[in-house]
Write an enzyme that holds these catalytic residues in place. Structure first.
Site, PDB file in Angstrom:
ATOM      1  N   HIS A 181       0.836  -1.204   0.000  1.00  0.00           N
ATOM      2  CA  HIS A 181       0.000   0.000   0.000  1.00  0.00           C
ATOM      3  C   HIS A 181       0.872   1.256   0.000  1.00  0.00           C
ATOM      4  O   HIS A 181       0.672   2.164  -0.824  1.00  0.00           O
ATOM      5  CB  HIS A 181      -0.911  -0.008   1.240  1.00  0.00           C
ATOM      6  N   GLU A 182       1.823   1.296   0.919  1.00  0.00           N
ATOM      7  CA  GLU A 182       2.683   2.475   1.022  1.00  0.00           C
ATOM      8  C   GLU A 182       3.609   2.593  -0.192  1.00  0.00           C
ATOM      9  O   GLU A 182       3.981   3.695  -0.591  1.00  0.00           O
ATOM     10  CB  GLU A 182       3.501   2.417   2.317  1.00  0.00           C
ATOM     11  N   HIS A 207       1.923   4.617  -2.826  1.00  0.00           N
ATOM     12  CA  HIS A 207       2.083   6.057  -2.567  1.00  0.00           C
ATOM     13  C   HIS A 207       3.495   6.516  -2.921  1.00  0.00           C
ATOM     14  O   HIS A 207       3.685   7.593  -3.514  1.00  0.00           O
ATOM     15  CB  HIS A 207       1.824   6.356  -1.081  1.00  0.00           C
TER      16      HIS A 207
END
Length: 350
Positions: A17-18, A21
């Protein structure tokens, strides 16, 4: 060992997920100051590619801290060229969407791997026959296999259940009993049952339960892609439906689970084999993607909401309002986490 597998799975999903980003921010020219797996006290770190890569003590989440963006203090801003604050609302939305998108992509990949490995699926083999039901009246028996309904081949329990639910009138079943093939005609009736959210619903049924017999699905490449797509969409809609039902009180709040439930279920899945671990990891990945899109200021969805406001009205959200909304967001988030933890402890005690 299974507990460590649970933490490894959860950390891997947060990492992806990170990472979404991270790559989106780098693509937009934003400097990443910190990439952290976990919260709280730093227990290990190294510096590479202009960022500090950190492992923290509490493995219940993670974050990337971009230059000019700090959820703990929304007033901390930077207007350097490599800062998040100087990017356009659409560029910021792209960065924010990349995290949840990474979770959906990862879930699709996991379902694809599961499909390649030949997932187990329930066969249309009868276990229990309910008394005074259409199946009982038609003399269906335990271990009967339903091969077709109205001339349509049946290969899975799910296909059979869906066919019965959507049927209109009588059904002609081709049933295998040992080496014998029987033709049985019956009419489903509307019966009360519970769905996956433990709600009482009514639907057409014939009064049978599964024997728990499974078989492997052997899928070609196109079928594998279709399976991965359908499972990702199904998991996403399932989570959206569950959240809606919780919000409107259709499902009691004590059904909400927290991190202990996630760890326990992942642990149980690890004991059932790698296929179960992958399946549950895919479901949690979709869960993370969906939850982060909620319009809560502490989450990606909240920041997307602020940037949509800026894009539509050509001005930033008032700083004082943003701070208040962010505080409210954190209160909501920690309240939900606390409720999930409370329910988990109650289940353990129970």
């Amino acid at each position: 060992m299974s507990f460590l597998i649970s933490l490894a799975v959860l950390s891997a999903l947060i990492f992806f997920h990170e990472l979404g980003h991270y790559f989106a921010a780098r693509a937009m020219g934003v400097r990443i100051e910190v990439f952290s797996i976990g919260f709280g006290k730093k227990i290990a770190s190294f510096n590479r590619w202009g960022s500090e890569w950190r492992l923290a003590l509490i493995p219940l989440g993670g974050y990337v801290r971009m230059k000019g963006q700090d959820d703990s203090d929304p007033t901390k801003k930077s207007y350097d060229n490599d800062s998040y604050n100087v990017k356009t609302p659409l560029q910021k939305i792209f960065i924010l969407l990349a995290g949840p998108l990474a979770n959906f992509v990862l879930a699709f990949f996991l379902y694809f791997v599961i499909a390649l490995g030949g997932p187990n699926i329930l066969s249309a083999v009868i276990g229990k026959v309910v008394e005074n039901s259409p199946a009982h009246a038609a003399a269906l028996e335990t271990n009967d296999t339903i091969r077709s309904i109205n001339g349509v081949e049946i290969t899975t329990w799910e296909e059979m259940a869906k066919f019965i639910e959507l049927s209109d009138g009588s059904l002609k079943l081709e049933v295998q009993r040992g080496k014998e093939i029987k033709q049985i005609i019956l009419t489903p009736k509307i019966t009360q049952t519970t769905n996956i959210f433990n709600e009482v619903i009514e639907k057409k049924m014939i009064g049978i339960g599964s024997a728990g017999v499974t078989h492997k699905l052997n899928l070609g490449i196109s079928e594998t892609l279709s399976y991965a797509t359908k499972q990702t969409i199904f998991a996403s809609t399932l989570i959206f439906s569950g959240l809606k039902k919780l919000l409107f009180g259709e499902v009691p709040a004590n059904e909400l689970g927290g991190v202990i439930s996630i760890v326990k279920l992942t642990s149980d899945a690890s004991e059932a084999g790698w296929m179960s671990v992958l399946f549950f990891a895919a479901l949690i990945s979709v869960n993370l993607g969906v939850l982060n899109l909620l319009p809560i200021p502490a989450l990606d969805g909240g920041h997307i909401m602020f940037n949509l406001y800026e894009f539509l009205f050509r001005r930033e959200v008032n700083e004082a309002i943003m701070i208040k909304l962010t505080i409210v967001g954190w209160v909501i988030l920690f309240s939900l986490m606390g409720l999930g933890l409370y329910n988990d402890i109650n289940r353990l005690i129970g």
